[in-house]
Design a protein around this motif. Sequence first.
Motif, PDB file in Angstrom:
ATOM      1  N   MET A  67      10.365  -0.429 -45.685  1.00 38.60           N
ATOM      2  CA  MET A  67       9.549   0.574 -45.020  1.00 38.60           C
ATOM      3  C   MET A  67      10.336   1.280 -43.920  1.00 38.60           C
ATOM      4  N   CYS A  98       6.268   1.449 -52.578  1.00 36.99           N
ATOM      5  CA  CYS A  98       6.777   1.991 -51.315  1.00 36.99           C
ATOM      6  C   CYS A  98       8.109   2.711 -51.520  1.00 36.99           C
ATOM      7  N   SER A 108       4.805   5.175 -49.469  1.00 39.52           N
ATOM      8  CA  SER A 108       3.522   4.828 -48.839  1.00 39.52           C
ATOM      9  C   SER A 108       3.077   3.486 -49.390  1.00 39.52           C
ATOM     10  N   TYR A 109       2.048   2.910 -48.735  1.00 37.37           N
ATOM     11  CA  TYR A 109       1.517   1.632 -49.186  1.00 37.37           C
ATOM     12  C   TYR A 109       0.728   1.809 -50.477  1.00 37.37           C
TER      13      TYR A 109
END
Length: 819
Positions: free
Chosen positions: A613, A740, A745-746
């Motif tokens: 991330m 991800c 993004s999640y």
Amino acid sequence: MESAVDIGVIEQDKENIAPLVSGRSAAALAKRFESQVSEEELEADRDRFESALAAADELDDPLQIWLEYLKWVHESFPEGSNVKSGLISLLERCTHTLRDLPQYKNDPRFLRVWLEYIQYSDAPREAFNFMMQKEIGKYLAGYYENYASWLEVNSRYTQANEVYELGLQSAAQPFARLQRRYDEFCNRRAQISADTAANEPHSPVFKQRTALASKTNEQFVPFVLPDNDQPEYALPKPKSKLQVFTDSEEAESAPKVRPNGWDSIGTLASRRKENKMEAQPWVGQTLPSDSQPSQHAPKLPVFRDGSAPTKERKPEKIAFDMDLAYPGDNQEYSPEEIRAKLMGIYDIDFDSSENINAERITPPTPTATLANFSLPEDEIVHRPASPTMTLHTRGAKDDIYNMFSAPLSPTQHGSHGENSSLHSSSDSESESDDDENLYNQNIQLGADLTSRIQDEFSQAKCESKFENLSISKDVILTKAEYNPFEPELQRSILEARRSQVMQLPTVFFINSHIREKVLKQKQFESQSGLSIRLNKCLGKGAYAPVYLGFTSEGEQVAVKIESPANIWEYYIMREIENRSNVDISSITKSIELSVYSDASVLVMKYHNQGTTMDLINTLYSQGQKLDESISMLLTLDLLRTVNLIHGCGIIHGDLKPDNCMVRLNGLVPECRFSRHSEDWKNYGVALIDFGRSIDLTAFNELVLFSANWKTDNQDCTEIREGLRWKYQMDYFGVAAIVHCLLFGSYIETNRNPRTNEVELKSPLKRYWSSDIWAPLFKQLLNSGDNQIDLNDTIENIESWLESNYEALRIALKRTLQFL
């Protein structure tokens, strides 16, 4: 060639930029935010445009001056309509000034000005009707498309259809685009429900009678002949109505009713004039007031029973000699100071160097002064027979710890063999006993806990598919379902494998407190002689903070300080190393563990490139995205690692983008990518945080697990639906990490009601390698209770990387510039 625009200049102000249909120039925005234009410069530019508008009547194309003025407002005030920009007022002036000029009635530029003004209007429908009344945009397709779109958004499908048909009848240009938009509208209209169609208004979109025009009835207009042709007979006079008196002078000056409707739609300010109060001078104004005082009604009397006996309060007694607090020397002493004076230590300077190493002072026994605190015999509160709450002090905690540190008898926990010492044979026997006691203290497993779970242990040989692993097989939990994260369950497994844990390398048990000291001094000295200086906090998880540390040799390490002490994570990491019998770079290496009375300190290898991330966010801040080839490379190493730890009988239990570190170390190899090449071994991932891992070798092969925490979108579907699970937790975590890498993004999923399969909410991009990603997500999100075979997917990714190794090398070089 112009240089590239620095998007970072407008990044922090992007929320305040109003969007335009035609788009905005990035260069103009960057110039606006880089150079702070003063108010004087803006006013000077505005005066220049106003002067040009004053002479616009002499120009061949006065609309061009208005368009340049509007463009300047959009660039100078990117936030849109406000008091400083005056955008709405400028749009109203432009539309009002040029609305009657015939050369602009079907000019697309003038139509765009009207459409922008309608965006800010509080009555869009009236504005569109006014344009039709003035025949503005009558032969332009844009007028009918925007009007019909507004009607469709407001669920007026019949009226929108009428607008489209009127535009087609008028042959508005471009005709082909208008016809295509009308066909698309008809397709959407056919999909609406019958209830929606029945509830929409069906009144004509354009009034049959011109708005505000004189009302006439052409059927009954009498036919009047010239005077010389009047017949002899007279037409019957219609019945006369009541005549209303009209002042002749006012009638002459009254404006005539326009047969073609209204001439102006007005301004936003004029339509809101009812909300404004007319300004009046304050001098001489008086506020109305009530001349007579208000008469309050008497309060409702509250009933009081005079016969009820009143309870007298017990008189207060002060059990403290106030003369000690106020001795009369203009001083006031606190209770702590009074106590110190009674103990004879009030005047001692404990900060003095002479008293640093002094022995503990024995306070003198108070004599006559204590008599002041005595109470009468009938008021003495005697100590209750039942035990009272223990004062929460360090001494009391040590006493409690010593109670739990007593080793269990063989009848309580069974025979586990001789306890082996961690230290060398030269260590004293007392040190081994201390380690054994401290081990008992940290797992906190008493006789009562052992009696509750001893029926679940089978001392027979473990019958599971991990029988080929070189591990202890003296314990197996035989129930069909467990919550694997219960602390008692983990302590049970550690207790059953006591000797195995005590023999783990680089683990030390110290019977002292350390947490507050380490956090205060930012320094940690381990029993092995390792000296670590804590630098900063890398992150605070749900259980323990992790700090960046520097050893005395300058090596960077990650230090996890957990309270209360936890041995489980270190045990899992060491078990993976022992069972795999290979050096795994994709598992964060544990250096040593120190277990104290109040906390444990786990020293691990530090990965300085952050998590997956962090990688996505770093690239996003630079206006970049992670290349698909790097996503392939990281996914390949992730799948290999998960396959390996599952083969060791371990479930990670907390796989997510924040627990997956990035390993992009060293120079980018110049050779081709090969699945067996050692040149690419430094490029992949490293898993961290094994505190929630599950040791499957301690359970029956058919066991399933359950969860009892509050779930969210990052939990696998089975946990969110309250079902039992096993490997699904890890496979869903792998899918979350891959999602991800691709989407940035999640992950978000839903269950397809038709196929009952779990799917991604976001579709894959058409330019991605969907032949690899689509089957992988389908397999990970619908894995079932058993371990799945990922070898085919691994081989496909390896083949893809071997075919696209040049794109991979270029993407790695570009990405490493931002890390």
